[in-house]
Write a protein that holds these residues in place. Structure first.
Motif, PDB file in Angstrom:
ATOM      1  N   GLU A 126       0.834  -1.204   0.000  1.00 34.25           N
ATOM      2  CA  GLU A 126       0.000   0.000   0.000  1.00 34.25           C
ATOM      3  C   GLU A 126       0.871   1.258   0.000  1.00 34.25           C
ATOM      4  O   GLU A 126       0.578   2.224  -0.688  1.00 34.25           O
ATOM      5  N   ASP A 127       1.945   1.237   0.798  1.00 33.83           N
ATOM      6  CA  ASP A 127       2.865   2.376   0.808  1.00 33.83           C
ATOM      7  C   ASP A 127       3.491   2.565  -0.564  1.00 33.83           C
ATOM      8  O   ASP A 127       3.680   3.684  -1.020  1.00 33.83           O
ATOM      9  N   LYS A 129       2.188   1.833  -3.447  1.00 33.51           N
ATOM     10  CA  LYS A 129       1.195   2.417  -4.349  1.00 33.51           C
ATOM     11  C   LYS A 129       1.076   3.922  -4.122  1.00 33.51           C
ATOM     12  O   LYS A 129       1.001   4.700  -5.066  1.00 33.51           O
ATOM     13  N   ARG A 130       1.076   4.346  -2.831  1.00 33.26           N
ATOM     14  CA  ARG A 130       0.992   5.772  -2.520  1.00 33.26           C
ATOM     15  C   ARG A 130       2.217   6.519  -3.049  1.00 33.26           C
ATOM     16  O   ARG A 130       2.093   7.604  -3.600  1.00 33.26           O
ATOM     17  N   GLU A 131       3.405   5.930  -2.864  1.00 38.25           N
ATOM     18  CA  GLU A 131       4.624   6.570  -3.358  1.00 38.25           C
ATOM     19  C   GLU A 131       4.613   6.675  -4.875  1.00 38.25           C
ATOM     20  O   GLU A 131       5.012   7.694  -5.432  1.00 38.25           O
ATOM     21  N   LYS A 133       1.985   6.887  -6.789  1.00 39.00           N
ATOM     22  CA  LYS A 133       1.000   7.905  -7.149  1.00 39.00           C
ATOM     23  C   LYS A 133       1.592   9.292  -6.948  1.00 39.00           C
ATOM     24  O   LYS A 133       1.398  10.185  -7.784  1.00 39.00           O
ATOM     25  N   LYS A 134       2.331   9.494  -5.855  1.00 42.21           N
ATOM     26  CA  LYS A 134       2.963  10.798  -5.616  1.00 42.21           C
ATOM     27  C   LYS A 134       3.958  11.117  -6.720  1.00 42.21           C
ATOM     28  O   LYS A 134       4.015  12.236  -7.214  1.00 42.21           O
ATOM     29  N   ASP A 137       2.057  12.082  -9.850  1.00 36.84           N
ATOM     30  CA  ASP A 137       1.507  13.431  -9.748  1.00 36.84           C
ATOM     31  C   ASP A 137       2.602  14.471  -9.964  1.00 36.84           C
ATOM     32  O   ASP A 137       2.379  15.486 -10.634  1.00 36.84           O
TER      33      ASP A 137
END
Length: 151
Positions: A126-127, A129-131, A133-134, A137
């Motif tokens: 999950e971490d 995936k967040r990284e 996505k950042k 962006d």
């Protein structure tokens, strides 16, 4: 009778031990004479402060240990004498010097590298995936440019 060697008043079983003791005393005498023959300041000038402290402590401990042995040979119990406290005092200072030496040898911790290591060791999907996505962006914003067009 002269060929049998000196008639000593000790058991022949301990002759080897006495010979070893005599050679050890001779070695100690040579070391002490070499230390005494050169001035103390010439020894200390070549050393840094920590090594000077080590030399002073070892000299004091050796001298007090020899006095301990002297007391034993005179039939005095050194445990009841003040020499025991003196040896303990010197030992505590030797331990303090050892702690300082160990602290100097210990490596420094790079906190940034350690935090990266721990973060990567505790990897979570999950971490990740967040990284990702950042990062996506950030790359999308950099492609657009800095100016906004008006129609």
């Amino acid at each position: 009778m002269g060929d049998e060697g000196p008639a000593e008043d000790y058991p022949t079983e301990i002759e080897d031990n006495l010979n070893d003791f005599e050679s050890s005393v001779g070695s100690v005498q040579k070391m002490v004479q070499s230390l005494v023959s050169v001035s103390r300041s010439s020894h200390l000038d070549k050393l840094d402060p920590l090594d000077q402290a080590k030399l002073d402590l070892m000299s004091a401990y050796a001298l007090n240990s020899m006095f301990w042995m002297y007391l034993v040979t005179q039939g005095v119990n050194p445990k009841d004498h003040g020499i025991k406290q003196e040896l303990e005092r010197i030992r505590t200072y030797m331990n303090k010097v050892k702690e300082i030496t160990d602290r100097k040898k210990a490596g420094r911790l790079d906190t940034d590298a350690a935090s990266r290591f721990v973060r990567n060791a505790l990897w979570d999907a999950e971490d990740k995936k967040r990284e990702d996505k950042k990062r996506k962006d950030k790359t999308d914003h950099s492609v657009r440019g800095k100016h906004t067009r008006f129609k």
